[in-house]
Design a protein around this motif. Structure first.
Motif, PDB file in Angstrom:
ATOM      1  N   UNK A 106      -3.084  11.617 -18.491  1.00  0.00           N
ATOM      2  CA  UNK A 106      -2.300  11.757 -17.262  1.00  0.00           C
ATOM      3  C   UNK A 106      -2.047  10.412 -16.608  1.00  0.00           C
ATOM      4  N   UNK A 107      -2.918   9.443 -16.906  1.00  0.00           N
ATOM      5  CA  UNK A 107      -2.778   8.134 -16.290  1.00  0.00           C
ATOM      6  C   UNK A 107      -3.804   7.174 -16.851  1.00  0.00           C
ATOM      7  N   UNK A 108      -3.858   5.988 -16.268  1.00  0.00           N
ATOM      8  CA  UNK A 108      -4.773   4.948 -16.717  1.00  0.00           C
ATOM      9  C   UNK A 108      -5.715   4.546 -15.599  1.00  0.00           C
ATOM     10  N   UNK A 109      -6.860   4.041 -15.996  1.00  0.00           N
ATOM     11  CA  UNK A 109      -7.822   3.400 -15.098  1.00  0.00           C
ATOM     12  C   UNK A 109      -7.743   1.920 -15.438  1.00  0.00           C
ATOM     13  N   UNK A 110      -6.974   1.156 -14.657  1.00  0.00           N
ATOM     14  CA  UNK A 110      -6.621  -0.227 -14.965  1.00  0.00           C
ATOM     15  C   UNK A 110      -7.638  -1.170 -14.348  1.00  0.00           C
ATOM     16  N   UNK A 111      -8.453  -1.800 -15.203  1.00  0.00           N
ATOM     17  CA  UNK A 111      -9.453  -2.765 -14.729  1.00  0.00           C
ATOM     18  C   UNK A 111      -8.794  -4.130 -14.621  1.00  0.00           C
ATOM     19  N   UNK A 112      -8.755  -4.644 -13.409  1.00  0.00           N
ATOM     20  CA  UNK A 112      -8.081  -5.919 -13.160  1.00  0.00           C
ATOM     21  C   UNK A 112      -9.111  -7.032 -12.975  1.00  0.00           C
ATOM     22  N   UNK A 113      -9.119  -7.972 -13.916  1.00  0.00           N
ATOM     23  CA  UNK A 113      -9.961  -9.164 -13.851  1.00  0.00           C
ATOM     24  C   UNK A 113      -9.094 -10.368 -13.494  1.00  0.00           C
ATOM     25  N   UNK A 114      -9.744 -11.395 -12.958  1.00  0.00           N
ATOM     26  CA  UNK A 114      -9.054 -12.649 -12.677  1.00  0.00           C
ATOM     27  C   UNK A 114      -8.795 -12.901 -11.213  1.00  0.00           C
ATOM     28  N   UNK A 115      -8.736 -11.845 -10.408  1.00  0.00           N
ATOM     29  CA  UNK A 115      -8.455 -12.008  -8.983  1.00  0.00           C
ATOM     30  C   UNK A 115      -9.756 -12.246  -8.224  1.00  0.00           C
ATOM     31  N   UNK A 116     -10.455 -13.281  -8.651  1.00  0.00           N
ATOM     32  CA  UNK A 116     -11.707 -13.647  -7.998  1.00  0.00           C
ATOM     33  C   UNK A 116     -11.997 -15.120  -8.283  1.00  0.00           C
ATOM     34  N   UNK A 117     -12.743 -15.748  -7.391  1.00  0.00           N
ATOM     35  CA  UNK A 117     -12.997 -17.189  -7.507  1.00  0.00           C
ATOM     36  C   UNK A 117     -13.820 -17.542  -8.725  1.00  0.00           C
ATOM     37  N   UNK A 118     -14.642 -16.623  -9.196  1.00  0.00           N
ATOM     38  CA  UNK A 118     -15.430 -16.889 -10.398  1.00  0.00           C
ATOM     39  C   UNK A 118     -14.534 -17.173 -11.600  1.00  0.00           C
ATOM     40  N   UNK A 119     -13.339 -16.606 -11.601  1.00  0.00           N
ATOM     41  CA  UNK A 119     -12.442 -16.714 -12.741  1.00  0.00           C
ATOM     42  C   UNK A 119     -11.261 -17.650 -12.512  1.00  0.00           C
ATOM     43  N   UNK A 120     -10.698 -17.627 -11.312  1.00  0.00           N
ATOM     44  CA  UNK A 120      -9.455 -18.345 -11.059  1.00  0.00           C
ATOM     45  C   UNK A 120      -9.422 -18.848  -9.621  1.00  0.00           C
ATOM     46  N   UNK A 121      -8.703 -19.932  -9.414  1.00  0.00           N
ATOM     47  CA  UNK A 121      -8.316 -20.288  -8.056  1.00  0.00           C
ATOM     48  C   UNK A 121      -7.215 -19.328  -7.627  1.00  0.00           C
ATOM     49  N   UNK A 122      -6.955 -19.214  -6.336  1.00  0.00           N
ATOM     50  CA  UNK A 122      -5.825 -18.381  -5.914  1.00  0.00           C
ATOM     51  C   UNK A 122      -4.517 -18.811  -6.580  1.00  0.00           C
ATOM     52  N   UNK A 123      -4.312 -20.109  -6.739  1.00  0.00           N
ATOM     53  CA  UNK A 123      -3.080 -20.582  -7.362  1.00  0.00           C
ATOM     54  C   UNK A 123      -3.009 -20.165  -8.830  1.00  0.00           C
ATOM     55  N   UNK A 124      -4.137 -20.228  -9.531  1.00  0.00           N
ATOM     56  CA  UNK A 124      -4.136 -19.827 -10.938  1.00  0.00           C
ATOM     57  C   UNK A 124      -3.834 -18.338 -11.086  1.00  0.00           C
ATOM     58  N   UNK A 125      -4.551 -17.497 -10.337  1.00  0.00           N
ATOM     59  CA  UNK A 125      -4.302 -16.069 -10.496  1.00  0.00           C
ATOM     60  C   UNK A 125      -2.882 -15.717 -10.048  1.00  0.00           C
TER      61      UNK A 125
END
Length: 225
Positions: A106-125
């Motif tokens: 019926x749908x997806x459970x979309x896990x979103x990584x990257x929108x955090x300082x551990x992974x990216x700067x705001x500019x990178x994400x």
């Protein structure tokens, strides 16, 4: 109300008979959804009249992260080849989404990584990944019911992703220390977290899952809050 009716009511802003529950990452009897991942996905999902069937999908940054690929560094070293590599992960995420619907989800459970300082700067994400996530979710926004879950703790950029299309918007309220009223100011619509104030109650350990799935990937441009 059936589980299906309960969740669809929440998505429409209608008060259900009780707070719905989504148990993740492990299915439990109290969960109002059938929950699948691509490792255990059947050739065809047997429809359950009273439940929604959701399939986990990891976003492009998360797919790279799980495979030990530092997309930030690749994009910095050689933008052309880095963008080509990013495109391959976008295509992989799109194939995973297509497969979910092909087998009857019926749908997806979309896990979103990257929108955090551990992974990216705001500019990178924001510069590399945000619009990729937006496009993938927009392509399936007419599905019966999609969940967007943003991975991150106190370093999460919820404001960056608060307008991405999904029936239900989730985050780790406990470890991010971001409460439901704060997120309601960012986003209209149904919310998913561990709080009784949320529209849908999240059960089991999101932080545990995050630590299992994530590496300690950092780039020289990344920072921690």
């Amino acid at each position: 109300m059936t589980s299906r009716e309960r969740l669809l009511a929440v998505a429409k802003g209608v008060q259900p008979d009780r707070q719905p529950v989504i148990a993740w990452p492990y299915q439990t009897s109290e969960s109002d959804v059938q929950h699948f991942n691509h490792e255990t996905l059947p050739d065809e999902i047997e429809p359950q009249s009273g439940e929604l069937a959701l399939v986990e999908v990891t976003n492009p940054f998360g797919l790279a992260l799980q495979k030990g690929v530092d997309l930030n560094q690749a994009l910095k070293d050689d933008p052309r080849s880095g963008n080509r590599l990013l495109g391959e992960f976008v295509d992989e995420a799109r194939r995973d989404i297509d497969t979910a619907f092909e087998v009857g989800a019926d749908g997806i459970f979309y896990r979103l990584y990257g929108a955090r300082a551990r992974h990216c700067t705001p500019m990178q994400y924001g510069g590399y990944y945000l619009e990729k996530d937006r496009d993938l979710l927009a392509d399936v926004q007419d599905a019966v019911f999609n969940v967007l879950f943003v991975v991150g703790e106190e370093d999460v950029y919820l404001d960056f992703v608060s307008d991405l299309p999904a029936s239900l918007f989730g985050w780790d309220a406990k470890d991010s220390k971001i409460e439901v009223p704060t997120v309601r100011e960012m986003r209209a619509g149904a919310l998913l977290c561990e709080s009784p104030e949320a529209d849908v109650l999240l059960k089991t350990g999101t932080a545990f899952l995050s630590r299992v799935l994530e590496s300690n990937l950092r780039t020289e441009d990344s920072y921690a809050i």
